[in-house]
Design an enzyme around this catalytic site. Structure first.
Site, PDB file in Angstrom:
ATOM      1  N   TYR A  80       0.822  -1.206   0.000  1.00 48.65           N
ATOM      2  CA  TYR A  80       0.000   0.000   0.000  1.00 48.65           C
ATOM      3  C   TYR A  80       0.853   1.251   0.000  1.00 48.65           C
ATOM      4  O   TYR A  80       2.071   1.185   0.196  1.00 48.65           O
ATOM      5  CB  TYR A  80      -0.953   0.002   1.213  1.00 48.65           C
ATOM      6  CG  TYR A  80      -0.274   0.303   2.539  1.00 48.65           C
ATOM      7  CD1 TYR A  80       0.504  -0.639   3.182  1.00 48.65           C
ATOM      8  CD2 TYR A  80      -0.398   1.558   3.132  1.00 48.65           C
ATOM      9  CE1 TYR A  80       1.133  -0.351   4.381  1.00 48.65           C
ATOM     10  CE2 TYR A  80       0.220   1.856   4.330  1.00 48.65           C
ATOM     11  CZ  TYR A  80       0.988   0.898   4.954  1.00 48.65           C
ATOM     12  OH  TYR A  80       1.621   1.196   6.138  1.00 48.65           O
ATOM     13  N   ARG A  85       8.018   3.907  -5.234  1.00 49.03           N
ATOM     14  CA  ARG A  85       8.128   2.931  -4.148  1.00 49.03           C
ATOM     15  C   ARG A  85       7.089   1.825  -4.314  1.00 49.03           C
ATOM     16  O   ARG A  85       7.372   0.654  -4.059  1.00 49.03           O
ATOM     17  CB  ARG A  85       7.984   3.616  -2.783  1.00 49.03           C
ATOM     18  CG  ARG A  85       8.211   2.640  -1.631  1.00 49.03           C
ATOM     19  CD  ARG A  85       8.296   3.327  -0.281  1.00 49.03           C
ATOM     20  NE  ARG A  85       7.039   3.963   0.081  1.00 49.03           N
ATOM     21  CZ  ARG A  85       6.872   4.748   1.143  1.00 49.03           C
ATOM     22  NH1 ARG A  85       7.907   5.004   1.954  1.00 49.03           N
ATOM     23  NH2 ARG A  85       5.706   5.287   1.419  1.00 49.03           N
ATOM     24  N   ARG A 114      -8.202 -20.310  -1.472  1.00 54.90           N
ATOM     25  CA  ARG A 114      -7.221 -20.095  -0.416  1.00 54.90           C
ATOM     26  C   ARG A 114      -6.108 -21.152  -0.345  1.00 54.90           C
ATOM     27  O   ARG A 114      -6.297 -22.252   0.148  1.00 54.90           O
ATOM     28  CB  ARG A 114      -7.950 -20.015   0.936  1.00 54.90           C
ATOM     29  CG  ARG A 114      -7.063 -19.495   2.056  1.00 54.90           C
ATOM     30  CD  ARG A 114      -7.782 -19.430   3.378  1.00 54.90           C
ATOM     31  NE  ARG A 114      -6.895 -18.898   4.412  1.00 54.90           N
ATOM     32  CZ  ARG A 114      -5.925 -19.604   4.976  1.00 54.90           C
ATOM     33  NH1 ARG A 114      -5.727 -20.860   4.649  1.00 54.90           N
ATOM     34  NH2 ARG A 114      -5.136 -19.035   5.895  1.00 54.90           N
ATOM     35  N   HIS A 126      -1.670 -20.925   0.298  1.00 56.05           N
ATOM     36  CA  HIS A 126      -0.656 -19.932   0.633  1.00 56.05           C
ATOM     37  C   HIS A 126       0.205 -19.546  -0.581  1.00 56.05           C
ATOM     38  O   HIS A 126       0.538 -18.394  -0.775  1.00 56.05           O
ATOM     39  CB  HIS A 126       0.249 -20.439   1.763  1.00 56.05           C
ATOM     40  CG  HIS A 126      -0.423 -20.421   3.107  1.00 56.05           C
ATOM     41  ND1 HIS A 126      -1.600 -21.086   3.356  1.00 56.05           N
ATOM     42  CD2 HIS A 126      -0.090 -19.801   4.264  1.00 56.05           C
ATOM     43  CE1 HIS A 126      -1.966 -20.889   4.613  1.00 56.05           C
ATOM     44  NE2 HIS A 126      -1.057 -20.110   5.191  1.00 56.05           N
ATOM     45  N   LYS A 128       6.450  -2.206   1.904  1.00 51.20           N
ATOM     46  CA  LYS A 128       5.285  -1.574   2.542  1.00 51.20           C
ATOM     47  C   LYS A 128       4.089  -2.514   2.455  1.00 51.20           C
ATOM     48  O   LYS A 128       3.137  -2.295   1.704  1.00 51.20           O
ATOM     49  CB  LYS A 128       4.993  -0.210   1.895  1.00 51.20           C
ATOM     50  CG  LYS A 128       4.240   0.743   2.827  1.00 51.20           C
ATOM     51  CD  LYS A 128       4.381   2.171   2.367  1.00 51.20           C
ATOM     52  CE  LYS A 128       3.441   3.132   3.080  1.00 51.20           C
ATOM     53  NZ  LYS A 128       3.501   3.140   4.522  1.00 51.20           N
ATOM     54  N   GLU A 146      12.746   2.229  13.900  1.00 54.10           N
ATOM     55  CA  GLU A 146      11.865   3.309  13.416  1.00 54.10           C
ATOM     56  C   GLU A 146      10.616   3.362  14.274  1.00 54.10           C
ATOM     57  O   GLU A 146      10.463   2.583  15.216  1.00 54.10           O
ATOM     58  CB  GLU A 146      11.515   3.078  11.941  1.00 54.10           C
ATOM     59  CG  GLU A 146      10.781   1.786  11.670  1.00 54.10           C
ATOM     60  CD  GLU A 146      10.432   1.577  10.187  1.00 54.10           C
ATOM     61  OE1 GLU A 146      10.320   2.564   9.451  1.00 54.10           O
ATOM     62  OE2 GLU A 146      10.252   0.411   9.799  1.00 54.10           O
ATOM     63  N   LEU A 148      11.364   0.960   6.808  1.00 54.86           N
ATOM     64  CA  LEU A 148      10.784   1.441   5.555  1.00 54.86           C
ATOM     65  C   LEU A 148      11.529   2.724   5.183  1.00 54.86           C
ATOM     66  O   LEU A 148      11.687   3.610   6.026  1.00 54.86           O
ATOM     67  CB  LEU A 148       9.296   1.745   5.739  1.00 54.86           C
ATOM     68  CG  LEU A 148       8.630   2.230   4.449  1.00 54.86           C
ATOM     69  CD1 LEU A 148       8.382   1.055   3.506  1.00 54.86           C
ATOM     70  CD2 LEU A 148       7.331   2.956   4.735  1.00 54.86           C
TER      71      LEU A 148
HETATM   72  N1  PDD Z   1       3.251   5.034   7.408  1.00 58.73           N
HETATM   73  N2  PDD Z   1       7.986   3.585   8.664  1.00 58.73           N
HETATM   74  C1  PDD Z   1       6.827   2.915   8.759  1.00 58.73           C
HETATM   75  C2  PDD Z   1       6.824   1.607   9.456  1.00 58.73           C
HETATM   76  C3  PDD Z   1       5.649   3.453   8.202  1.00 58.73           C
HETATM   77  O1  PDD Z   1       4.507   2.771   8.263  1.00 58.73           O
HETATM   78  C4  PDD Z   1       5.704   4.726   7.576  1.00 58.73           C
HETATM   79  C5  PDD Z   1       4.497   5.351   6.924  1.00 58.73           C
HETATM   80  C6  PDD Z   1       6.939   5.403   7.519  1.00 58.73           C
HETATM   81  C7  PDD Z   1       7.083   6.750   6.851  1.00 58.73           C
HETATM   82  O2  PDD Z   1       6.975   6.637   5.458  1.00 58.73           O
HETATM   83  P1  PDD Z   1       6.439   7.853   4.560  1.00 58.73           P
HETATM   84  O3  PDD Z   1       7.273   9.023   4.908  1.00 58.73           O
HETATM   85  O4  PDD Z   1       6.656   7.374   3.194  1.00 58.73           O
HETATM   86  O5  PDD Z   1       4.994   8.079   4.916  1.00 58.73           O
HETATM   87  C8  PDD Z   1       8.057   4.793   8.060  1.00 58.73           C
HETATM   88  C9  PDD Z   1       2.074   5.403   6.675  1.00 58.73           C
HETATM   89  C10 PDD Z   1       1.865   6.873   6.550  1.00 58.73           C
HETATM   90  C11 PDD Z   1       0.880   4.684   7.242  1.00 58.73           C
HETATM   91  O6  PDD Z   1       0.995   3.487   7.435  1.00 58.73           O
HETATM   92  O7  PDD Z   1      -0.146   5.315   7.463  1.00 58.73           O
END
Ligand code: PDD
Length: 289
Positions: free
Chosen positions: A35, A54, A102, A104, A149, A181, A205
């Site tokens: 996403y 990305r 379904r 995996h 992501k 993070e 990420l």
């Molecule tokens: N989250 N690290 C993680 C684990 C994240 O889920 C996100 C973003 C970031 C920052 O990434 P960016 O600057 O590209 O938004 C870092 C989004 C916004 C969310 O899950 O809502």
């Protein structure tokens, strides 16, 4: 009256109440997908190209084929944005491996991916950007491909909930004492005038907001080291901040109930916020079309 809201499902823009996802969609059953969350300011997308890049990179990493080119997807998203007349908000976009019975492993007769997108109004969190927020330290129990992501967010959700239950905005996560993070943001510590951020690897990420911060530091000659730092260093840091699409650059003024530095947003953080604001204004004045 609340206006009608439209969503994008593959090629079609439909009214939200008529949007349907198959019960056996792999995004639904397995979280088998990816996403993006894209910020919209004054009706204009911020960093749309970077989010598209990305998305396609992540799709490639897990062998999902997105059935549109990046430029035609961009067009569809801009069309959706216009239709929904969003001013300040987000576009949420996800792509799953599609519908299959379904099992995996990847489906044999690979049907195409399912792409959905919707918009929602969201005001900027100006109060927290200005005054800062608190964080809680939580162990990072996520998988080892945090660079993807993925729709699978359980590790992040459990961490965020722990922070939320403690009255904190964000969970700052660590693996064996090394800060990785935030649960939905990247984390930065300012120590003796140098900004530290975990290097880009499988453990974080590579946030789009983070990339802007790295760029601003280069442009402004602010020392930034993409280098691991410990929990101990985080706790003793002069300034801490988090960065994400929705949180932008939010100062962290308290960690586990203890003040960071003097307990107020720091000067390095504030300077970065100003430069980031200039990037936002630039995107509003020179929108991607
Ligand atoms: N989250 N690290 C993680 C684990 C994240 O889920 C996100 C973003 C970031 C920052 O990434 P960016 O600057 O590209 O938004 C870092 C989004 C916004 C969310 O899950 O809502």
């Amino acid at each position: 009256m609340v206006g009608m809201s439209y969503v994008l499902i593959n090629n079609e823009v439909v009214e939200r109440e008529f949007a349907k996802i198959d019960i056996e969609d792999r995004g639904n059953q397995f979280g088998d997908g990816i996403y993006e969350v894209i910020r919209v300011y004054e009706g204009k997308c911020f960093a749309l190209n970077e989010h598209m890049e990305r998305l396609y990179e992540c799709a490639e990493k897990i062998n999902i084929h997105i059935p549109f080119s990046s430029s035609s997807l961009k067009e569809k998203l801009l069309h959706l944005l216009q239709k929904n007349e969003i001013q300040d908000g987000i576009i949420y976009l996800q792509v799953s491996r599609g519908v299959a019975s379904r099992q995996h492993h990847f489906p044999q007769d690979e049907k195409s991916a399912t792409l959905i997108a919707y918009t929602s109004e969201k005001t900027r969190p100006l109060e927290q950007i200005q005054n800062g927020a608190s964080a809680k330290i939580v162990e990072d129990i996520r998988w080892l491909r945090c660079d993807i992501k993925s729709l699978n967010l359980l590790g992040s959700i459990l961490a965020k909930q722990e922070a939320h239950a403690a009255g904190a905005l964000e969970a700052i996560m660590h693996r064996d004492g090394t800060v990785t993070e935030g649960s939905s943001s990247n984390c930065f510590a300012v120590i003796d005038g140098v900004i530290y951020s975990h290097p880009v690897s499988n453990l974080i990420l590579n946030g789009i907001t983070r990339r802007y911060i790295v760029e601003i530091c280069k442009e402004q000659n602010v020392p930034l080291k993409e280098q691991e730092f410990t929990l101990d260093a985080l706790r003793k840091a002069d300034e801490v901040f988090i960065a994400s699409t929705t949180a932008e650059i939010t100062p962290i003024t308290q960690i586990d109930g203890v003040e960071v530095g003097n307990g107020l947003p720091g000067l390095v953080t504030k300077a970065l916020q100003e430069h980031f604001e200039a990037k936002i204004q630039d995107a509003i004045l020179n929108p991607i079309s």
